[in-house]
Design a protein around this motif. Sequence first.
Motif, PDB file in Angstrom:
ATOM      1  N   GLU A   1       0.654  -0.947   0.078  1.00 22.36           N
ATOM      2  CA  GLU A   1      -0.256   0.371  -0.392  1.00 22.36           C
ATOM      3  C   GLU A   1       0.505   1.331   0.027  1.00 22.36           C
ATOM      4  O   GLU A   1       0.166   2.538  -0.171  1.00 22.36           O
ATOM      5  N   LYS A   2       2.444   0.645   0.445  1.00 24.87           N
ATOM      6  CA  LYS A   2       3.524   1.988   0.113  1.00 24.87           C
ATOM      7  C   LYS A   2       2.652   3.192   0.984  1.00 24.87           C
ATOM      8  O   LYS A   2       2.529   4.331   1.273  1.00 24.87           O
ATOM      9  N   LYS A   3       2.692   2.641   2.683  1.00 21.16           N
ATOM     10  CA  LYS A   3       2.532   3.235   3.553  1.00 21.16           C
ATOM     11  C   LYS A   3       2.846   2.846   5.143  1.00 21.16           C
ATOM     12  O   LYS A   3       3.513   1.789   4.745  1.00 21.16           O
ATOM     13  N   VAL A   4       3.253   3.985   5.243  1.00 19.15           N
ATOM     14  CA  VAL A   4       3.549   3.292   7.365  1.00 19.15           C
ATOM     15  C   VAL A   4       2.941   4.230   8.308  1.00 19.15           C
ATOM     16  O   VAL A   4       2.255   4.933   7.626  1.00 19.15           O
ATOM     17  N   TYR A   5       2.843   2.883   9.270  1.00 15.83           N
ATOM     18  CA  TYR A   5       1.768   3.666  10.363  1.00 15.83           C
ATOM     19  C   TYR A   5       2.594   3.844  11.477  1.00 15.83           C
ATOM     20  O   TYR A   5       3.739   3.851  11.882  1.00 15.83           O
ATOM     21  N   LEU A   6       1.882   4.926  12.126  1.00 12.07           N
ATOM     22  CA  LEU A   6       2.161   5.242  13.816  1.00 12.07           C
ATOM     23  C   LEU A   6       0.991   4.676  15.300  1.00 12.07           C
ATOM     24  O   LEU A   6       0.111   5.742  15.151  1.00 12.07           O
TER      25      LEU A   6
END
Length: 128
Positions: A76-81
Amino acid sequence: QVRLVESGGGLVQAGESLRLSCVASGGIFNRYSMSWFRQTPGKERDIVAAISWSGASTSYADSVQGRFTISRDNNEKKVYLQMSSLQPEDTAVYYCAARTRVHYGGSDYHDVADFDFWGQGTQVTVSS
């Protein structure tokens, strides 16, 4: 050129949780180390967490260790926090950053100068 867009910030009460997201466009996302930084007015931008290109390795600032979790979805080309047990001192603008100068990097990057592209930031406010 890499474009990063953060979302998910907001106003919460102490003890509550919040999840920030950062979506990337351009570049080769699944080769980059990624990170989250935060900044309050008049202060320097400080590392919160970093993650390796594969997600296998992570690192955290001492102040958030055990409360925050960084993760990524390369498809998804995502990074989460994921932020839990939020406290008023967590109030800040949170920034997503990508380290593109080296591919397949780890998570041992902690300085603003280690990262090449930045998002516009998302405000997180924690009330007591």
